[in-house]
Write an enzyme that holds these catalytic residues in place. Structure first.
Site, PDB file in Angstrom:
ATOM      1  N   HIS A   1      -0.934  -1.724  -8.848  1.00 46.39           N
ATOM      2  CA  HIS A   1      -1.240  -2.116  -7.572  1.00 46.39           C
ATOM      3  C   HIS A   1      -0.069  -1.744  -6.532  1.00 46.39           C
ATOM      4  O   HIS A   1       1.082  -1.367  -7.043  1.00 46.39           O
ATOM      5  CB  HIS A   1      -1.289  -3.458  -7.682  1.00 46.39           C
TER       6      HIS A   1
ATOM      7  N   HIS B   1       4.523   1.534  -3.020  1.00 45.28           N
ATOM      8  CA  HIS B   1       4.624   2.159  -4.279  1.00 45.28           C
ATOM      9  C   HIS B   1       3.858   1.387  -5.126  1.00 45.28           C
ATOM     10  O   HIS B   1       3.112   0.321  -5.013  1.00 45.28           O
ATOM     11  CB  HIS B   1       6.296   1.962  -4.720  1.00 45.28           C
TER      12      HIS B   1
END
Length: 173
Positions: A34, A116
């Site tokens: 995620h 990220h």
């Protein structure tokens, strides 16, 4: 209860991230790959309904946007975390800002947001240095359209699960 807000990427990108996470990320069983938009926070039960309405308003104000993964990077020496780097576009920065500053009034600065997907963490210094060199030299190029984000909550066993999904560019039903 503890909540967080994330973007779950496509299955293709999740599978790619998990090919590394199964070796380098002890949190693989707690949450799928995620992009964290809002770090974990506490929210009293009586505030959840109003909070969800605000999240629908934010979602309606943001159009779907492109998520571009362009390389593997690390947060070393701050922490031994390796991640798939995502380009900082105006859209993802705006979504992050609206959620953190406008909705939650967090003190977290938008400039410090590094979008990220973690692929390795909690590595010893030796493990980190052994693998980071080869991973950061890999060519990575992936692009996809993000059209939703998710409010998650943490279970008693520390796993995270979706509480509600918010579709970008759409009014609340």
């Amino acid at each position: 209860m503890k909540y967080g807000i994330v973007i779950f990427p496509s299955k293709k990108l999740q599978d790619y991230a998990n090919s590394f996470r199964k070796r380098y990320d002890p949190h693989i069983a707690l949450i799928p790959p995620h992009v964290t938009l809002v770090n974990p926070f506490e929210l009293p039960d009586e505030m959840v309904k109003e909070f969800i309405q605000k999240l629908h308003q934010v979602a309606a104000s943001i159009k779907p946007f492109s998520l571009e993964v362009y390389k593997v990077k690390t947060f070393h020496p701050a922490v031994n975390k390796i991640y798939l780097a995502i380009k900082k576009t105006d859209e993802i920065l705006d979504l992050h800002r609206k959620l953190n500053t406008d909705i939650l009034a967090n003190n977290e600065k938008t400039e410090s947001f590094v979008p990220h997907i973690t692929i390795g963490q909690k590595l010893s210094n030796r493990e980190h240095s052994d693998i980071v060199g080869q991973l950061t030299m890999m060519e990575v190029s992936h692009s996809e359209i993000v059209d939703r984000f998710h409010l998650l909550y943490q279970l008693e066993n520390d796993q995270w699960t979706t509480y509600e999904t918010f579709h970008l560019g759409k009014e609340c039903q």
